[in-house]
Enzyme design. Structure first.
Site, PDB file in Angstrom:
ATOM      1  CG  ASP A  28      27.437  33.198  37.043  1.00 53.74           C
ATOM      2  OD1 ASP A  28      28.077  32.155  36.836  1.00 53.74           O
ATOM      3  OD2 ASP A  28      27.083  33.561  38.179  1.00 53.74           O
ATOM      4  CD1 TRP A  33      21.132  26.525  30.092  1.00 60.13           C
ATOM      5  CD2 TRP A  33      22.653  25.084  29.287  1.00 60.13           C
ATOM      6  NE1 TRP A  33      20.725  26.165  28.833  1.00 60.13           N
ATOM      7  CE2 TRP A  33      21.644  25.274  28.318  1.00 60.13           C
ATOM      8  CE3 TRP A  33      23.709  24.223  29.002  1.00 60.13           C
ATOM      9  CZ2 TRP A  33      21.662  24.635  27.081  1.00 60.13           C
ATOM     10  CZ3 TRP A  33      23.721  23.583  27.760  1.00 60.13           C
ATOM     11  CH2 TRP A  33      22.714  23.790  26.820  1.00 60.13           C
ATOM     12  CG  HIS A  45      32.129  26.770  30.188  1.00 60.55           C
ATOM     13  ND1 HIS A  45      31.598  27.786  30.931  1.00 60.55           N
ATOM     14  CD2 HIS A  45      32.797  25.978  31.069  1.00 60.55           C
ATOM     15  CE1 HIS A  45      31.943  27.634  32.197  1.00 60.55           C
ATOM     16  NE2 HIS A  45      32.664  26.536  32.303  1.00 60.55           N
ATOM     17  CG  ASN A  76      36.924  32.319  35.874  1.00 56.93           C
ATOM     18  OD1 ASN A  76      36.446  33.053  35.013  1.00 56.93           O
ATOM     19  ND2 ASN A  76      36.252  32.035  36.989  1.00 56.93           N
ATOM     20  CD1 TRP A  77      44.054  32.681  36.069  1.00 54.86           C
ATOM     21  CD2 TRP A  77      44.452  31.064  34.580  1.00 54.86           C
ATOM     22  NE1 TRP A  77      44.380  33.286  34.878  1.00 54.86           N
ATOM     23  CE2 TRP A  77      44.634  32.315  33.947  1.00 54.86           C
ATOM     24  CE3 TRP A  77      44.635  29.898  33.824  1.00 54.86           C
ATOM     25  CZ2 TRP A  77      44.987  32.434  32.604  1.00 54.86           C
ATOM     26  CZ3 TRP A  77      45.000  30.016  32.477  1.00 54.86           C
ATOM     27  CH2 TRP A  77      45.172  31.264  31.894  1.00 54.86           C
ATOM     28  NE  ARG A 196      27.123  36.930  38.734  1.00 51.08           N
ATOM     29  CZ  ARG A 196      28.259  36.737  39.377  1.00 51.08           C
ATOM     30  NH1 ARG A 196      28.845  37.738  39.993  1.00 51.08           N
ATOM     31  NH2 ARG A 196      28.837  35.549  39.419  1.00 51.08           N
ATOM     32  NE  ARG A 202      29.305  35.667  43.798  1.00 51.59           N
ATOM     33  CZ  ARG A 202      28.508  34.646  44.103  1.00 51.59           C
ATOM     34  NH1 ARG A 202      27.645  34.750  45.065  1.00 51.59           N
ATOM     35  NH2 ARG A 202      28.598  33.508  43.436  1.00 51.59           N
ATOM     36  CB  ILE A 203      30.663  43.407  41.574  1.00 50.17           C
ATOM     37  CG1 ILE A 203      29.551  44.307  42.120  1.00 50.17           C
ATOM     38  CG2 ILE A 203      31.373  44.103  40.434  1.00 50.17           C
ATOM     39  CD1 ILE A 203      30.047  45.646  42.641  1.00 50.17           C
TER      40      ILE A 203
END
Ligand code: FPP
Length: 251
Positions: A28, A33, A45, A76-77, A196, A202-203
């Site tokens: 993540d 960034w 990415h 993520n779509w 993470r 969070r998960i």
């Protein structure tokens, strides 16, 4: 006198003889960034994909057995089409390169998730990578692609119900281990450590079943900046935890 801070030897923090078997990472922070540098999210990415290569190579070097990364979730779509297609493009590029170096690297590659909605070319590359590497031993990299923990559980429940209806399974005798065999991760030990980066704690629907007793490690560092030093810190933090799995220590 100028202030000089010697670089910390983070490798010295880690006991490399007692590494976790399985490390999982939510990659993540790519978007932030890029934003910090005035770049498009897709550049984040690209940097994230590059960092995945670096970290995966290092994990192999230090002898980690399993590395699982969250590359694209079932949610993520919802991202802009151009961002989704940039991520698919990066995955494609990565897999083409990985196939070219397979005999040298000998990394077993697996994919967790429903690959059916992915572009056909990407699906073929996933299948080719999986097929070529299936007998490799040493390190296994699992890429979670169109993966969601809840989706995985629903699929497993459906598959189990179908087996019951066909007389191949008995609901009265279902054990946790048997249910685990219906998951994408069948045969893979549960993650010991889930990392993470990026400050989110969070998960996000990642390995819900498998991480029941995982140790979590959160850091503010963004994924493209998560280097060896950061991995050492995560491993060292893990090694200082007392894992009780619901029991008591020295009880
Ligand atoms: C989360 O950062 C990252 C993703 C949803 C995509 C991760 C994909 C890659 C690293 C590229 C391909 C992977 C491989 C294995 C080659 P974010 O966009 O949510 O960042 P933000 O929270 O800062 O916006």
């Amino acid at each position: 006198m100028p202030f000089f801070k010697p670089k910390e030897d983070t490798a010295a923090l880690v006991d490399f003889d007692h590494l976790p078997r399985h490390v999982a990472i939510i990659m993540d922070g790519n978007g932030r960034w890029a934003k910090k540098r005035g770049l498009p999210r897709t550049a984040g990415h690209a940097a994230g994909a590059e960092n995945f290569r670096t970290i995966a190579t290092y994990c192999k070097e230090i002898g980690l057995e399993y590395l699982t990364v969250y590359a694209f979730s079932t949610e993520n779509w919802k991202r802009p089409a151009e961002e989704v297609s940039a991520i698919m493009g990066l995955l494609k590029k990565y897999l083409i390169e990985a196939i070219g170096k397979m005999e040298r690297d000998r990394v077993k590659m697996c994919f967790f998730g429903d690959l059916s909605p992915l572009p056909q070319e990407l699906r073929d590359l996933c299948e080719q990578t999986r097929e070529i590497s299936k007998h490799y031993e040493g390190v296994q990299v699992n890429i979670c692609l169109n993966y969601g923990g809840r989706d995985e559980l629903v699929r497993a429940a459906k598959a189990f119900a179908l087996d019951c209806a066909a007389g191949k399974a008995d609901p009265n005798h279902l054990t946790e281990a048997q249910f685990g065999n219906y998951l994408f991760s069948a045969g893979v030990p549960d993650p010991d450590l889930v990392i993470r980066p990026s400050g989110e704690e969070r998960i996000s629907n990642f390995l819900l079943w498998q991480s029941a007793y995982a140790e979590y490690y959160f850091t503010d560092v963004l994924w493209p900046d998560f280097n060896r030093d950061e991995l050492h810190r995560a491993l060292a933090a893990y090694q200082h935890r007392q894992r009780r799995f619901g029991g008591v220590i020295n009880g």
